[in-house]
Design an enzyme around this catalytic site. Structure first.
Site, PDB file in Angstrom:
ATOM      1  N   GLY A 227       0.764  -1.244   0.000  1.00  0.00           N
ATOM      2  CA  GLY A 227       0.000   0.000   0.000  1.00  0.00           C
ATOM      3  C   GLY A 227       0.788   1.282   0.000  1.00  0.00           C
ATOM      4  CD  GLU A 261       0.654  -9.049   1.675  1.00  0.00           C
ATOM      5  OE1 GLU A 261      -0.243  -8.260   1.301  1.00  0.00           O
ATOM      6  OE2 GLU A 261       0.399 -10.161   2.129  1.00  0.00           O
ATOM      7  N   GLY A 263       3.832  -3.646  -3.828  1.00  0.00           N
ATOM      8  CA  GLY A 263       3.737  -3.896  -5.266  1.00  0.00           C
ATOM      9  C   GLY A 263       4.135  -2.617  -5.993  1.00  0.00           C
ATOM     10  NE  ARG A 264       0.002   2.278  -5.971  1.00  0.00           N
ATOM     11  CZ  ARG A 264      -1.128   2.269  -6.695  1.00  0.00           C
ATOM     12  NH1 ARG A 264      -1.156   2.832  -7.877  1.00  0.00           N
ATOM     13  NH2 ARG A 264      -2.229   1.711  -6.212  1.00  0.00           N
ATOM     14  NE  ARG A 300      -2.911   2.952 -11.215  1.00  0.00           N
ATOM     15  CZ  ARG A 300      -2.843   4.144 -10.695  1.00  0.00           C
ATOM     16  NH1 ARG A 300      -2.319   5.131 -11.385  1.00  0.00           N
ATOM     17  NH2 ARG A 300      -3.264   4.380  -9.484  1.00  0.00           N
ATOM     18  CE1 TYR A 304      -8.952   1.762  -9.337  1.00  0.00           C
ATOM     19  CE2 TYR A 304      -6.971   1.908 -10.674  1.00  0.00           C
ATOM     20  CZ  TYR A 304      -7.876   1.155  -9.953  1.00  0.00           C
ATOM     21  OH  TYR A 304      -7.689  -0.195  -9.848  1.00  0.00           O
ATOM     22  CB  CYS A 343     -15.664   2.424 -29.433  1.00  0.00           C
ATOM     23  SG  CYS A 343     -15.577   2.757 -31.151  1.00  0.00           S
ATOM     24  CE1 TYR A 372      -1.996  -3.570  -8.454  1.00  0.00           C
ATOM     25  CE2 TYR A 372      -0.798  -1.598  -7.816  1.00  0.00           C
ATOM     26  CZ  TYR A 372      -1.282  -2.857  -7.519  1.00  0.00           C
ATOM     27  OH  TYR A 372      -1.053  -3.393  -6.273  1.00  0.00           O
TER      28      TYR A 372
END
Ligand code: LLP
Length: 422
Positions: A227, A261, A263-264, A300, A304, A343, A372
């Site tokens: 996170g 953990e 990731g980003r 993304r 978001y 489209c 991501y």
């Protein structure tokens, strides 16, 4: 990554193209490890951010473990050479086959996300005559203050179990012949820019661990999730060292190994998506720059409203001559939307950004797309997925080929009538 190398790779591998800086990835891994080095700790990289096999084997060589969220991620991690005892498996909806395979693979533990799942794991382990190592994902009901779609630590989110349920589940598991509770887990959200909610969660979890200890339930691991946010624009981010210090302090003397953990944080800033300008168009006062990357390549922004830095690289090329009847007297508009060919009006990579005039063939580089990006890409509009290239100590390596039309249709065929066998 220099502009010249981006231009050269774009010419060689075509666009859209993901390029990753593996040296930068290594630095981020070492930074994380350094921050937690005062304690027994294991970095389980979150595959969901980017699960390219070359990347995973690169991380395996750096002694990373893996945080997996599907059985296929577990298989990819094993295939890439990540030792089984460093693999953990989470996810709110594991089916019986997934659980069987995970138990068969003998990974470190399964993160349990509900009471029903605990019972399922127990009965499958019993049938297999195994002892399932588990950890329970606790939902601390703390607001992570991030985008609602990537917030996971509130009661209204589907993840984990509340503290009371967790306590009951640990007591149950501890009395079961086929369950071995060895860890506790929380993860409250992604792209977090303030560590306060993590520390608040940590306090709650540590209280629970002490309570369990009093019941003689002796855990070995505390899995504090991922996170940690990164800079996409000018965000103030969490200082990794203070974050680690906060976690270590909150442990309050507990002798637990820490699992992280991320990731980003590991891959996000170390990847770019390179695309080519197809052309520009003006719609009565609105300017669009149409590129060959789209929401299927990087979801993304559309999903978001995420903002990624954009760089324009001008390429020497001949522009088409515009015949007088088609020429428009448009005043230059300095702001443009960067959009893809899909489209959907929601197919954009950036909105209303200052952009110099571009011409066909110029490159548009979308920054911080390593996490991501490719992992959330799709074949929408029957578009094929991008190629991926890694730069390692100055050398390039194609780590995923561009999908071809044949790849795209490999699992389908035209329906030729009732007697047609698939
Ligand atoms: N652990 C668990 C249990 C997770 O659910 C996640 C991310 C991570 C670790 C890794 O989080 P990270 O360190 O990467 O923030 N697609 C979204 C992000 C979804 C994150 C889902 N869970 C995005 O593009 O922002």
């Amino acid at each position: 990554m220099t502009q010249d190398s981006i231009i050269q790779l774009a010419q060689k591998y075509k666009t859209p193209l993901y390029i990753y800086d593996f040296d930068g990835i290594k630095d981020r891994v070492l930074e994380f490890k350094q921050a937690f080095k005062a304690r027994k700790s294991l970095l389980c990289y979150a595959l969901k951010a980017n699960s390219n096999l070359s990347l995973l084997s690169f991380l395996a060589k750096l002694d990373c473990g893996a945080d997996c969220v599907s059985i296929n991620e577990v298989k990819k991690a094993i295939l890439a050479g990540i030792p089984k005892y460093k693999i953990i498996y989470s996810g709110v909806g594991k089916n019986d086959d997934d659980i069987k395979e995970a138990l068969d693979s003998d990974i470190l533990f399964i993160n349990v996300e509900s009471k029903m799942e605990l019972l399922r794991i127990e009965s499958i382990a019993k049938a297999m005559n195994k002892h399932a190592r588990i950890s329970i994902r606790v939902n601390p009901d703390v607001d992570a203050k991030t985008h609602p779609y990537i917030s996971t630590g509130l009661r209204e989110n589907k993840f984990g179990v509340d503290m009371e349920s967790a306590k009951a589940m640990y007591i149950y598991a501890n009395n079961s012949k086929h369950l071995n509770p060895i860890g506790i887990h929380f993860h409250i959200g992604s792209q977090l820019l303030d560590s306060t909610p993590i520390m608040q969660s940590m306090e709650k979890i540590v209280d629970l661990v002490f309570l369990l200890l009093a019941l003689k339930i002796d855990l070995k691991f505390i899995d504090i999730g991922g996170g940690i946010g990164i800079k996409y624009e000018n965000e103030e981010t969490i200082d990794l060292y203070s974050y680690a210090q906060g976690i270590l302090k909150a442990l309050n003397g507990l002798d637990l190994s820490i699992i992280v953990e991320p990731g980003r944080y590991i891959v996000g800033n170390n990847g770019i998506l390179v695309s080519k300008v197809i052309y520009e168009k003006y719609n009565k006062g609105k300017r669009f720059c149409i590129i060959d990357a789209a929401m299927n390549d990087l979801l993304r922004p559309s999903l978001y409203n995420a903002k990624h830095g954009i760089t324009h690289i001008s390429i020497d090329s001949k522009s088409l001559e515009i015949p007088p009847i088609l020429s428009e007297k448009n005043d230059f508009i300095d702001k443009a939307d960067i959009v893809g060919p899909i489209c959907e009006s929601g197919d954009y990579l950036a909105k209303d950004i200052i952009l110099p005039p571009t011409k066909s063939g110029d490159l548009i580089v979308i920054q911080s797309a390593g996490a991501y990006g490719f992992s959330m890409s799709s074949n929408y509009n029957s578009r094929t997925k991008c190629a991926e290239v890694a730069l390692i100590e100055g050398k390039e390596k194609l780590i995923c080929k561009r999908e071809s039309f044949e790849d795209l249709i490999a699992k389908e065929k035209p329906y030729l009538g009732d007697n047609d066998e698939f």
